[in-house]
Design an enzyme around this catalytic site. Sequence first.
Site, mmCIF file in Angstrom:
data_model
loop_
_atom_site.group_PDB
_atom_site.id
_atom_site.type_symbol
_atom_site.label_atom_id
_atom_site.label_comp_id
_atom_site.label_asym_id
_atom_site.label_seq_id
_atom_site.Cartn_x
_atom_site.Cartn_y
_atom_site.Cartn_z
ATOM 1 N N GLU A 18 0.845 -1.207 0.000
ATOM 2 C CA GLU A 18 0.000 0.000 0.000
ATOM 3 C C GLU A 18 0.875 1.250 0.000
ATOM 4 O O GLU A 18 2.088 1.186 0.174
ATOM 5 C CB GLU A 18 -0.918 0.029 1.232
ATOM 6 C CG GLU A 18 -2.284 -0.605 1.019
ATOM 7 C CD GLU A 18 -3.232 0.249 0.188
ATOM 8 O OE1 GLU A 18 -2.798 1.295 -0.366
ATOM 9 O OE2 GLU A 18 -4.414 -0.124 0.077
ATOM 10 N N ASN A 147 -10.182 5.718 2.123
ATOM 11 C CA ASN A 147 -9.226 5.394 1.069
ATOM 12 C C ASN A 147 -9.234 6.482 0.000
ATOM 13 O O ASN A 147 -10.016 7.434 0.053
ATOM 14 C CB ASN A 147 -9.602 4.052 0.417
ATOM 15 C CG ASN A 147 -8.596 2.956 0.702
ATOM 16 O OD1 ASN A 147 -7.396 3.203 0.732
ATOM 17 N ND2 ASN A 147 -9.076 1.744 0.913
ATOM 18 N N ASP A 203 -10.204 1.350 -4.072
ATOM 19 C CA ASP A 203 -9.177 1.339 -3.035
ATOM 20 C C ASP A 203 -8.367 2.631 -3.168
ATOM 21 O O ASP A 203 -8.945 3.707 -3.246
ATOM 22 C CB ASP A 203 -8.322 0.074 -3.190
ATOM 23 C CG ASP A 203 -7.588 -0.323 -1.922
ATOM 24 O OD1 ASP A 203 -7.042 0.561 -1.230
ATOM 25 O OD2 ASP A 203 -7.520 -1.527 -1.608
#
Length: 296
Positions: A18, A147, A203
């Site tokens: 991430e 997000n 996301d």
Amino acid sequence: MALQDILALGPHRCLLGESPLWHPAEQALYAVDIPGRQVLRWREGAGEPEVWEQDAEPGCIAARASGGLLVARRDGLWALDTTTGAQRCIAPPPYDPARLRFNDGKVDPAGRLWVGSISDAREPEAALYRFDGRAFASQVPGLTTSNGLAWSPDGRRVHWSDTKAHRIYVADFDTVTGALLAPRVFAEFQPRTPGVAYGGRPDGAAMDAEGCYWAAMFEGGCLLRIAPSGEVLERVELPVACPTMPTFGGADLRTLFITTARDKRPAEELECQPLAGAVLKLRVAVPGLPATLTQA
């Protein structure tokens, strides 16, 4: 774009990669592995990344104007000296770390750090926070998985998503005060429905120089390039089911780096997707925006 044009950035595989960050001064790529509890850095030509182990899950990182990184972890906001490896706590978390952790975050055009949280139980108890240099203040409460933060090229609009809700939001942004004005739905996607092909959920994201929003569609196996109007202009198929976040990098900001996930995925899926967990890279026509350094 053909799948053969999409490459892995070396052999390293994250459990849940991430927060990819192209550092404008270092010309290097950073990212985190959340369950692996690592901050990583890839320098030009290096096959394997440098690794800084963390004592709690890192959700995101930001580059500091004074050097090093800020790391938003489950247990608070930490400063990481990437020269010595020293780490120190800057601020405690604004939530109960037994129930929540930090997730996606970015720096706004004025240098303020924004970080969202995620509920372990996936309940609407998370929020999007703004950091004032001392403490965090909730700006968007009632989220489940915060997000997709990204600002428009002129800094006048900000986007974020709530992944579980399958929804991306946009608001007008006051660069001087940091206020979010007139929040509204920017894009919405079909939740998982029996008998209907699932397209994934939004996301992490990045913004390009034309003001288009690039969203990673987790379990959708693709990136979507979305115009300021909300129209999907382009769909880029990926060789993995679970992309997590794109960022623009390289000297011309035309290389798109994408973190991906392999944690808790079915064995048969991973057998067919050897690049799951890799950082992917591909070339694009429109450059992105350079990362803003935080003053915190």
